[in-house]
Design a protein around this motif. Structure first.
Motif, PDB file in Angstrom:
ATOM      1  N   ARG A   1       0.817  -1.211   0.000  1.00 28.40           N
ATOM      2  CA  ARG A   1       0.000   0.000   0.000  1.00 28.40           C
ATOM      3  C   ARG A   1       0.852   1.263   0.000  1.00 28.40           C
ATOM      4  O   ARG A   1       1.989   1.259   0.495  1.00 28.40           O
ATOM      5  N   THR A   2       0.282   2.345  -0.494  1.00 28.45           N
ATOM      6  CA  THR A   2       0.990   3.633  -0.487  1.00 28.45           C
ATOM      7  C   THR A   2       0.832   4.310   0.868  1.00 28.45           C
ATOM      8  O   THR A   2      -0.024   3.938   1.667  1.00 28.45           O
ATOM      9  N   ARG A   3       1.665   5.349   1.080  1.00 25.50           N
ATOM     10  CA  ARG A   3       1.541   6.134   2.324  1.00 25.50           C
ATOM     11  C   ARG A   3       0.130   6.684   2.475  1.00 25.50           C
ATOM     12  O   ARG A   3      -0.441   6.681   3.555  1.00 25.50           O
ATOM     13  N   GLY A   4      -0.417   7.173   1.369  1.00 25.60           N
ATOM     14  CA  GLY A   4      -1.755   7.774   1.404  1.00 25.60           C
ATOM     15  C   GLY A   4      -2.808   6.763   1.821  1.00 25.60           C
ATOM     16  O   GLY A   4      -3.668   7.050   2.657  1.00 25.60           O
ATOM     17  N   GLU A   5      -2.726   5.552   1.237  1.00 25.79           N
ATOM     18  CA  GLU A   5      -3.683   4.509   1.617  1.00 25.79           C
ATOM     19  C   GLU A   5      -3.555   4.168   3.103  1.00 25.79           C
ATOM     20  O   GLU A   5      -4.558   3.988   3.795  1.00 25.79           O
ATOM     21  N   LEU A   6      -2.323   4.102   3.564  1.00 28.59           N
ATOM     22  CA  LEU A   6      -2.120   3.747   4.977  1.00 28.59           C
ATOM     23  C   LEU A   6      -2.639   4.835   5.904  1.00 28.59           C
ATOM     24  O   LEU A   6      -3.194   4.557   6.968  1.00 28.59           O
ATOM     25  N   ALA A   7      -2.456   6.094   5.501  1.00 24.16           N
ATOM     26  CA  ALA A   7      -2.961   7.203   6.318  1.00 24.16           C
ATOM     27  C   ALA A   7      -4.484   7.125   6.408  1.00 24.16           C
ATOM     28  O   ALA A   7      -5.079   7.282   7.482  1.00 24.16           O
ATOM     29  N   GLU A   8      -5.090   6.837   5.262  1.00 21.57           N
ATOM     30  CA  GLU A   8      -6.543   6.766   5.246  1.00 21.57           C
ATOM     31  C   GLU A   8      -7.054   5.603   6.100  1.00 21.57           C
ATOM     32  O   GLU A   8      -8.005   5.747   6.873  1.00 21.57           O
ATOM     33  N   LEU A   9      -6.397   4.439   5.961  1.00 26.28           N
ATOM     34  CA  LEU A   9      -6.868   3.248   6.672  1.00 26.28           C
ATOM     35  C   LEU A   9      -6.678   3.338   8.180  1.00 26.28           C
ATOM     36  O   LEU A   9      -7.435   2.754   8.948  1.00 26.28           O
ATOM     37  N   THR A  10      -5.646   4.060   8.627  1.00 22.18           N
ATOM     38  CA  THR A  10      -5.365   4.103  10.065  1.00 22.18           C
ATOM     39  C   THR A  10      -5.902   5.349  10.735  1.00 22.18           C
ATOM     40  O   THR A  10      -6.054   5.364  11.950  1.00 22.18           O
ATOM     41  N   GLY A  11      -6.132   6.420   9.962  1.00 23.13           N
ATOM     42  CA  GLY A  11      -6.482   7.689  10.591  1.00 23.13           C
ATOM     43  C   GLY A  11      -5.245   8.428  11.092  1.00 23.13           C
ATOM     44  O   GLY A  11      -5.344   9.494  11.688  1.00 23.13           O
ATOM     45  N   LEU A  12      -4.051   7.854  10.866  1.00 27.70           N
ATOM     46  CA  LEU A  12      -2.814   8.542  11.263  1.00 27.70           C
ATOM     47  C   LEU A  12      -2.511   9.634  10.245  1.00 27.70           C
ATOM     48  O   LEU A  12      -2.888   9.537   9.078  1.00 27.70           O
ATOM     49  N   SER A  13      -1.772  10.671  10.679  1.00 34.88           N
ATOM     50  CA  SER A  13      -1.364  11.712   9.731  1.00 34.88           C
ATOM     51  C   SER A  13      -0.305  11.132   8.803  1.00 34.88           C
ATOM     52  O   SER A  13       0.372  10.160   9.126  1.00 34.88           O
ATOM     53  N   ARG A  14      -0.145  11.744   7.627  1.00 35.11           N
ATOM     54  CA  ARG A  14       0.855  11.238   6.678  1.00 35.11           C
ATOM     55  C   ARG A  14       2.260  11.312   7.251  1.00 35.11           C
ATOM     56  O   ARG A  14       3.089  10.449   6.986  1.00 35.11           O
ATOM     57  N   SER A  15       2.544  12.338   8.063  1.00 32.33           N
ATOM     58  CA  SER A  15       3.906  12.440   8.604  1.00 32.33           C
ATOM     59  C   SER A  15       4.143  11.318   9.619  1.00 32.33           C
ATOM     60  O   SER A  15       5.226  10.735   9.673  1.00 32.33           O
ATOM     61  N   THR A  16       3.101  11.008  10.409  1.00 32.58           N
ATOM     62  CA  THR A  16       3.267   9.907  11.362  1.00 32.58           C
ATOM     63  C   THR A  16       3.442   8.585  10.613  1.00 32.58           C
ATOM     64  O   THR A  16       4.298   7.769  10.957  1.00 32.58           O
ATOM     65  N   VAL A  17       2.655   8.394   9.540  1.00 32.46           N
ATOM     66  CA  VAL A  17       2.792   7.174   8.745  1.00 32.46           C
ATOM     67  C   VAL A  17       4.225   7.044   8.237  1.00 32.46           C
ATOM     68  O   VAL A  17       4.862   5.989   8.354  1.00 32.46           O
ATOM     69  N   SER A  18       4.774   8.142   7.703  1.00 30.52           N
ATOM     70  CA  SER A  18       6.135   8.096   7.153  1.00 30.52           C
ATOM     71  C   SER A  18       7.158   7.751   8.227  1.00 30.52           C
ATOM     72  O   SER A  18       8.037   6.928   8.030  1.00 30.52           O
TER      73      SER A  18
END
Lengths: 392, 392
Positions: A25-42
């Motif tokens: 999955r991409t960062r964007g997909e992971l952010a959406e699925l978890t509700g985490l911010s993109r910076s936290t995902v990264s």
């Protein structure tokens, strides 16, 4: 419940939990699925990549623009050691985090020689297996052990196991963990087989019953995707359920237990009484395969007796799948036919309309795969991952 | 899994989950228990206090220095509406978040008049009850409904309910929710009674079986603290388990079902066949209390038949507690004695050594208390709370 929102690792566990399904999955997909911010995902992905739990790749099928980076769970990040110990036989395996068996060994091993000698052999065999597979102890994230008796799961200690002299209360995780340098979980062998078959059946199966018909008869129970161990860890002890109209003496001291009419030991005894040489459940199956009609009749009848007990349990528990394993299940269709015949004629239509009844998919490997499932689910539980990454 | 660490509300659910045990705690204690920072704890507490979910007080027994502020869950923050609908009787209640019944009403209500007329009556009665208790609909955080038939819990729709003409597939939550302006959950009546009795038994009871012996016989199952509904939501249908050596015809069309020998309707029929006037389970119990020996013998024997079926289930499931409820259970010790006698003589010692078998603590209120438990656990689930506070 993941509550450590101040912790450095919060979210790492959630990311792994999502990626463990095998899809990248991409960062964007992971952010959406978890509700985490993109910076936290990264940030979390960086940590997971550094620990080799996650691998990054480029998504080649991205349409237009530059390809987006995708991230996938790395099933090769660590290995798990799994041991399925029976009364006289052991199966050991090294598995990756996708439950693929990388190396395995089956051997004669008598648990009645006591815990130290048995586990010393297990520890040595694990090291040899690892060596042969090109891995070392540093890559082991956990060890799972199935034992042929009741085990207090929280402590991993056997509780008055009838066929394991010297093991009562023995600290299996402590002893083995000290030698292998990894967390050790232990459970009853039928429970871990149920975990293995549940994994093999797929996550859409919420309620499963695994029945092992070998020398004795027992079952492992999955309720709502989780192992149901019961109040004293004694759930699944169906071998001593009373069968109507039987007075057969059972090794437990009672009369008419299911095991005394349908267990492998009892069938072998019945064949011996009829003058046929049969030493145990495996001989009964071999005779049946060789065309012995008495053995075939016994196995079919055993299936019916097991089915009669399970018919009541199906009404009570409403499982979506019943899986039959153990030596006698190797007799295949003869056992299944008897079980199916009785369950479908005696259980309620609502409970049987979508009920599957089939033999084990994993066969002899159900135990080691299940032990790996137990360990991996423990090590990769979101809270455990968050904590591990929070304490980096 | 609470993953929305960027959300404004993260942590609020965890704080409420801790405070719901009734003990008041300081900010420091809450920070330690949740792993949240003290500033996040303070922020979340402010939100919870503003919503009146939490109340602040001064800890008078604080030793030395100025007293620390402590925070406690406010059981009066909202109310819950609960309805337990039987075939011909209904019980409605308004409860607070501590499951205390603030107002209740029992009435004759026939579900066979169809869903609209039945639920119209329920909605009106709820408004009157609220009024009488000095509350209004704004304070209702949810509505729980128990129905006398199979219910698909996720949608709250009845599934082919045999005694509820017109209800099949009816959107109970949608219909009632539109009239009451609050989320509505529905489940089978025996399931919600099991939830109520599990709450009354206390959180240390992980595995519980509630058996309702009324006109028919059914049970509700708690596994690992959660309701086990089974693959088709049909778990607990023990009334149609085949009893050995009986050929009694059952209303389901089969012979020898447990219900056909031990259910209240069957006992009343047996008494009528012997020339005694008895119309249903309540008459059987009344006759027994009046000293009728035939009724007493029937009830005791019914207990034994239920016990024989449960003995197998105890070996399979290993519960820590069996609770017996329903009209026939009002016969008290006579039923219990029969059940206990058979379970203790037929189940395995390991499964019975700590097994409790007792009659219902909540009696007629088990259903409404259980419906409240279902609703409150849903509304106050940490994820639901986090989300509610994140969207403030």
């Amino acid at each position: 419940m993941s509550t450590a929102s101040n912790g450095q690792g919060t979210g790492a566990g959630a990311l792994l939990a999502i990626l463990r399904d095998g899809r990248a999955r991409t960062r964007g997909e992971l952010a959406e699925l978890t509700g985490l911010s993109r910076s936290t995902v990264s940030q979390r992905l960086d940590g997971l990549i550094a620990g080799s739990w996650v691998v990054a790749a480029e998504d080649s099928i991205s349409s237009g623009g530059r390809p987006a980076a995708v991230f996938a769970f790395n099933e090769r990040a660590r290995v798990v050691l799994a041991a399925d110990l029976g009364a006289t036989r052991a199966r050991l395996a090294v598995l990756d985090l996708g439950k693929t068996v990388l190396a395995e060994r089956a051997a004669e091993l008598h648990v009645d020689q006591g815990p130290e000698r048995t586990l010393e052999w297990v520890a040595t065999a694990f090291r040899e297996l690892l060596d042969g597979a090109g891995h070392d102890l540093d890559q082991v994230c956990g060890v799972g052990v199935g034992l042929p008796g009741p085990v207090e799961h929280a402590s991993g200690r056997p509780v008055n196991p009838p066929i394991m002299p010297g093991w009562d209360g023995f600290d299996v995780p402590g002893w083995l963990g000290a030698r292998l340098g990894a967390p050790v979980l232990a459970d009853n062998d039928v429970n871990i087989m149920a975990l293995g078959e549940h994994w093999a059946a797929g996550p859409e199966i919420d309620h499963l019953i695994f029945i092992k018909i070998g020398t004795g008869i027992g079952c492992g129970i999955i309720s709502g995707g989780r192992l149901h161990r019961g109040a004293q860890g004694a759930a699944g002890d169906v071998g001593h359920i009373r069968v109507p109209a039987s007075e057969a003496p059972c090794r437990c001291g009672n009369l008419g237990c299911l095991e005394a009419v349908a267990g492998g030991a009892s069938m072998a005894a019945q064949l011996r009484a009829a003058g046929v040489a049969a030493n145990g459940s495996r001989d009964v199956v071999a005779l049946m395969r060789a065309g012995d009609l008495r053995a075939t009749r016994l196995v079919r009848q055993a299936g019916r007796e097991v089915g009669a007990v399970m018919a009541s349990i199906v009404n009570f528990f409403n499982p979506s799948l019943i899986v039959i394993g153990g030596d006698v299940a190797e007799a295949g269709e003869q056992v299944l036919a008897g079980v199916r015949e009785t369950i479908y004629s005696r259980s309620l239509p609502l409970a049987t309309q979508h009920l599957g009844i089939r033999s084990s998919r994993l066969g002899d490997r159900a135990g080691v795969v299940g032990a790996a499932v137990m360990v991996i689910d423990h090590v990769l539980a979101p809270d455990a991952v968050d904590q591990a990454f929070g304490h980096h």
